[in-house]
Design an enzyme around this catalytic site. Structure first.
Site, PDB file in Angstrom:
ATOM      1  N   GLY A   6      42.036  44.581   7.809  1.00 13.58           N
ATOM      2  CA  GLY A   6      43.175  45.471   8.017  1.00 13.58           C
ATOM      3  C   GLY A   6      44.348  45.205   7.099  1.00 13.58           C
TER       4      GLY A   6
ATOM      5  N   GLU B 147      33.421  38.242   7.921  1.00 17.67           N
ATOM      6  CA  GLU B 147      34.698  38.942   7.814  1.00 17.67           C
ATOM      7  C   GLU B 147      35.828  37.928   7.675  1.00 17.67           C
ATOM      8  OE1 GLU B 147      34.540  43.079   9.677  1.00 17.67           O
ATOM      9  OE2 GLU B 147      34.843  41.700  11.325  1.00 17.67           O
TER      10      GLU B 147
ATOM     11  N   LYS C 103      37.344  50.243  16.700  1.00 21.09           N
ATOM     12  CA  LYS C 103      38.337  49.466  17.468  1.00 21.09           C
ATOM     13  C   LYS C 103      38.921  50.368  18.572  1.00 21.09           C
ATOM     14  CE  LYS C 103      38.938  46.605  13.439  1.00 21.09           C
ATOM     15  NZ  LYS C 103      39.784  45.752  12.618  1.00 21.09           N
TER      16      LYS C 103
ATOM     17  N   SER D  37      38.638  45.285   4.895  1.00 23.26           N
ATOM     18  CA  SER D  37      39.207  46.253   3.943  1.00 23.26           C
ATOM     19  C   SER D  37      38.156  46.877   3.020  1.00 23.26           C
ATOM     20  CB  SER D  37      40.347  45.609   3.145  1.00 23.26           C
ATOM     21  OG  SER D  37      41.394  45.210   4.021  1.00 23.26           O
TER      22      SER D  37
ATOM     23  N   ASN E 280      33.424  50.301  12.775  1.00 21.38           N
ATOM     24  CA  ASN E 280      34.045  49.711  13.966  1.00 21.38           C
ATOM     25  C   ASN E 280      35.356  50.439  14.203  1.00 21.38           C
ATOM     26  OD1 ASN E 280      35.228  48.119  15.915  1.00 21.38           O
ATOM     27  ND2 ASN E 280      35.576  46.349  14.563  1.00 21.38           N
TER      28      ASN E 280
ATOM     29  N   HIS F 135      33.893  39.521  17.333  1.00 20.27           N
ATOM     30  CA  HIS F 135      34.823  39.984  16.294  1.00 20.27           C
ATOM     31  C   HIS F 135      36.064  39.083  16.316  1.00 20.27           C
ATOM     32  CE1 HIS F 135      37.756  42.457  14.208  1.00 20.27           C
ATOM     33  NE2 HIS F 135      36.726  43.070  13.660  1.00 20.27           N
TER      34      HIS F 135
ATOM     35  N   GLU G 127      39.086  39.716  16.235  1.00 20.34           N
ATOM     36  CA  GLU G 127      40.150  40.161  17.161  1.00 20.34           C
ATOM     37  C   GLU G 127      39.833  39.724  18.588  1.00 20.34           C
ATOM     38  OE1 GLU G 127      40.145  44.276  15.911  1.00 20.34           O
ATOM     39  OE2 GLU G 127      40.983  43.632  13.989  1.00 20.34           O
TER      40      GLU G 127
HETATM   41  P1  PGA Z   1      39.087  46.717   8.249  1.00 22.58           P
HETATM   42  O1  PGA Z   1      38.414  46.029   9.546  1.00 22.58           O
HETATM   43  O2  PGA Z   1      37.967  47.428   7.508  1.00 22.58           O
HETATM   44  O3  PGA Z   1      40.104  47.669   8.794  1.00 22.58           O
HETATM   45  O4  PGA Z   1      39.666  45.628   7.422  1.00 22.58           O
HETATM   46  C1  PGA Z   1      37.164  45.413   9.457  1.00 22.58           C
HETATM   47  C2  PGA Z   1      36.793  44.871  10.821  1.00 22.58           C
HETATM   48  O5  PGA Z   1      37.661  44.381  11.547  1.00 22.58           O
HETATM   49  O6  PGA Z   1      35.610  44.914  11.209  1.00 22.58           O
END
Ligand code: PGA
Length: 267
Positions: free
Chosen positions: A185, A179, A19, A225, A17, A107, A109
């Site tokens: 992140g 998640e 983003k 992560s 992903n 997601h 976000e």
């Molecule tokens: P990350 O994001 O691997 O940077 O923690 C995962 C995600 O948001 O799908």
């Protein structure tokens, strides 16, 4: 319900992903590098998808099709309506026309920053499947919810809302991504045991709602992560069928190492 071992029927899916990173030139370079790094065997057992920003999708599609690259094209979002006065939105059919195979839905976000609700996630899940694509439905709890003991209530509630109205066959064809929001992140990964516990509970919920066949075939990813250094331990868990990878997926070498987790299992 007993833990179900990962069966060949559940082909692991490693999804990058991106983003709001990488313009279409950078996206092409990244996919080219990734395709050199992934050996011919990598595509056999493990499926890899990339989810670039909308403006990159046509360029990446052209590259994947021209060079016959065994990477699935994904998107990060879409609207649920077929067309209409929805400024700035993208219809699922437009993505299907570009050979998009996977669409991330809900997601955290999008839920937190753009107000996506469980109801919208449900409508989008249906709309993506109606176009012959596979939704990757994201669920997860905040740190406060986890600390208050509310992880399962939150996550299983999101799963039930997303699945409402789907037939068992449709549910079995889905991908769900667990998640935990506190792990996204942050560099703070859930332990493999914690991730397995929640993902096992999700599979049990799917069995309760949609039956054992759907539960045995739905693929459930972990996200938050994920890196080359922690993927093998996560994938060794019986109910974890892949990973949704954010930050680490921007580096093709790291994403390739994640997809090649079988070569460093136990390391
Ligand atoms: P990350 O994001 O691997 O940077 O923690 C995962 C995600 O948001 O799908």
């Amino acid at each position: 319900m007993p833990e179900s071992p990962a069966t060949p029927a559940r082909r692991p899916l490693i999804s990058g992903n991106w983003k709001m990173h990488l313009n279409h030139f950078e996206a092409i370079q990244t996919v080219q590098k990734l395709s050199y790094l992934l050996g011919p065997d990598d595509g056999e057992g493990v499926e890899v998808s990339v989810h670039p920003p909308f403006t990159d999708i046509r360029s990446v599609q052209t590259l994947i099709d021209a060079d016959d690259i065994p990477i699935a094209l994904g998107a990060q979002h879409c609207h649920w309506e077929e067309k209409g006065a929805f400024t700035g939105e993208v219809a699922p059919a437009f993505l299907a026309k570009l050979n998009v195979r996977y669409v991330i839905v809900g997601h955290s976000e999008r839920r937190e920053l753009f107000g996506e609700t469980d109801e919208m996630v449900n409508k989008k899940t249906a709309a993506v499947q109606a176009q012959g694509m596979t939704p990757i439905v994201c669920v997860g709890e905040t740190l406060e919810e986890r600390e208050a003991g509310g992880t399962e209530a939150k996550v299983l509630g999101q799963v039930a809302a997303a699945l409402a109205g789907r037939t068992p066959a449709q549910v079995g064809a889905l991908v769900i991504a667990y998640e935990p929001i506190w792990a996204i992140g942050t560099g703070r990964t859930a332990t493999a045991a914690d991730a397995q516990a929640v993902i096992g509970a999700i599979r049990a919920k799917v069995a309760e709602l949609s039956g054992p066949d759907a539960a045995a075939s739905v693929r459930i990813q972990y996200g938050g992560s994920v890196k080359a250094s922690n993927i093998a331990e996560l994938m060794a868990q019986p109910d974890i069928d892949g990973a949704l990878v954010g930050g680490a997926s921007l580096d093709p070498e790291e994403l390739a190492r994640i997809a090649q987790y079988r070569s460093h299992e136990g390391s």
